[in-house]
Scaffold this active site. Structure first.
Site, PDB file in Angstrom:
ATOM      1  N   LYS A   1      14.628 -51.600  48.365  1.00 20.46           N
ATOM      2  CA  LYS A   1      14.581 -50.444  49.428  1.00 20.46           C
ATOM      3  C   LYS A   1      14.090 -50.761  50.663  1.00 20.46           C
ATOM      4  CE  LYS A   1      13.967 -46.835  45.653  1.00 20.46           C
ATOM      5  NZ  LYS A   1      13.156 -45.507  45.339  1.00 20.46           N
TER       6      LYS A   1
ATOM      7  N   TYR B   1       8.985 -41.896  33.709  1.00 26.13           N
ATOM      8  CA  TYR B   1       9.899 -41.116  33.003  1.00 26.13           C
ATOM      9  C   TYR B   1      10.160 -41.734  31.504  1.00 26.13           C
ATOM     10  CZ  TYR B   1      13.156 -44.176  35.435  1.00 26.13           C
ATOM     11  OH  TYR B   1      14.027 -45.179  35.999  1.00 26.13           O
TER      12      TYR B   1
ATOM     13  N   LYS C   1      -5.061 -49.348  50.899  1.00 21.03           N
ATOM     14  CA  LYS C   1      -3.740 -48.651  50.906  1.00 21.03           C
ATOM     15  C   LYS C   1      -3.724 -47.154  50.880  1.00 21.03           C
ATOM     16  CE  LYS C   1      -1.291 -52.220  48.614  1.00 21.03           C
ATOM     17  NZ  LYS C   1      -0.506 -52.934  47.467  1.00 21.03           N
TER      18      LYS C   1
ATOM     19  N   ASP D   1      14.282 -39.678  47.861  1.00 23.66           N
ATOM     20  CA  ASP D   1      13.248 -39.507  47.025  1.00 23.66           C
ATOM     21  C   ASP D   1      12.380 -38.331  47.346  1.00 23.66           C
ATOM     22  OD1 ASP D   1      13.766 -41.477  45.391  1.00 23.66           O
ATOM     23  OD2 ASP D   1      12.644 -43.062  46.624  1.00 23.66           O
TER      24      ASP D   1
ATOM     25  N   GLU E   1      -8.245 -49.347  47.753  1.00 23.01           N
ATOM     26  CA  GLU E   1      -8.620 -48.187  48.822  1.00 23.01           C
ATOM     27  C   GLU E   1      -8.094 -48.288  50.066  1.00 23.01           C
ATOM     28  OE1 GLU E   1     -12.565 -46.997  48.803  1.00 23.01           O
ATOM     29  OE2 GLU E   1     -12.859 -47.290  46.647  1.00 23.01           O
TER      30      GLU E   1
END
Length: 266
Positions: free
Chosen positions: A63, A211, A150, A98, A148
């Site tokens: 991506k 999912y 990030k 998204d 943290e």
């Protein structure tokens, strides 16, 4: 015939093909959806353009890599990732569906985001899309991540607060929250949860990006305390719906796409 497809690695278990093929069948469109697993995603995008492919979806780990092969739109630039490529212009354009996928999943469940307090667990690629979706819809956001730094960096980008992950910090963050989203892989095909059950309460709406399984430990715990839940297949569905509508200019047959998706998950 229009040909669309997906690039990523690995993709043998992708649910995008049955979802999109169901849409083509429902609307009687002369189209096919194929999967490609290239070693060079930039070359793959250039090759797809040369071959006349109508559109590509992009999944992990490509991506970010495909950004150099496309002209990203404003949303793709903000998220720093492309999951949908359109070849209809002079140069391939990159989009990120998204974000709208997250927003449409909440809307489908009649959950308002504006002026709500949301807690996001995870600050990776999926977390960034969720963070943008929630903030753009007007939610107040608290971001928690095991690393943290990030969480702090993402919070600075979207104007949110941040913190680490432990039972105490998550319990405090969730105590007066309206929405909780897990954007980590914790719970994927395992009986684990990123948020302790004691932090959950009946006034929450809990969404899980995972999912597989459809009912994660987090969602089971949320149901047990009376919270509303949204499983990860809804996010997957609506990002695909948005890509389909962008490519074809048709209103997506959401029910047909959802049925095809869930038939592969049950």
């Amino acid at each position: 015939m229009d040909v669309y497809g997906l690039i990523g690695s690995p993709i043998e278990h992708s649910l995008s093909p049955p979802m999109h093929e169901a849409a083509y069948e429902a609307l009687d469109l002369d189209a096919r959806y194929v999967t490609l697993e290239p070693t060079d995603p930039v070359a793959a995008v250039n090759g797809a353009d040369a071959l006349g492919i109508a559109g590509l979806n992009v999944t992990i780990p490509y991506k970010q890599a495909v950004l150099e092969a496309v002209e990203p739109d404003a949303m793709a630039q903000r998220v720093g990732a492309v999951n949908t490529i359109d070849f209809s212009g002079a140069r391939p354009t990159g989009h990120n569906t998204d974000v709208i996928g997250v927003q449409r999943a909440f809307a489908h469940h009649d959950v308002a985001l504006s002026d709500q307090t949301a807690v996001l667990v995870g600050a990776g690629g999926a977390g960034r899309a969720v963070a943008v979706a929630l903030r753009d819809a007007g939610a107040r956001l608290r971001i928690h991540n095991r690393t943290e730094s990030k969480a702090k960096a993402l919070a600075a980008d979207v104007d949110a607060t941040w913190g680490g992950i432990n039972d105490e910090t998550l319990a405090t963050a969730c105590a007066d929250a309206d929405i909780l989203v897990n954007a980590t892989s914790v719970g994927m095909e395992s009986d684990e949860t990123p948020v302790p059950a004691a932090a959950l309460h009946a006034d929450l709406t809990v969404m899980d990006a995972v999912y597989r399984p459809l009912e994660t430990r987090l969602l089971a715990d949320a149901t047990a305390v009376g919270a509303d839940t949204i499983d990860g297949a809804w996010m997957l569905l609506f990002q695909g719906v948005a890509a389909f509508e962008h490519w074809t200019d048709h209103t997506a047959p959401v029910d047909a796409m959802n049925a095809a998706l869930r038939s592969r998950l049950e």
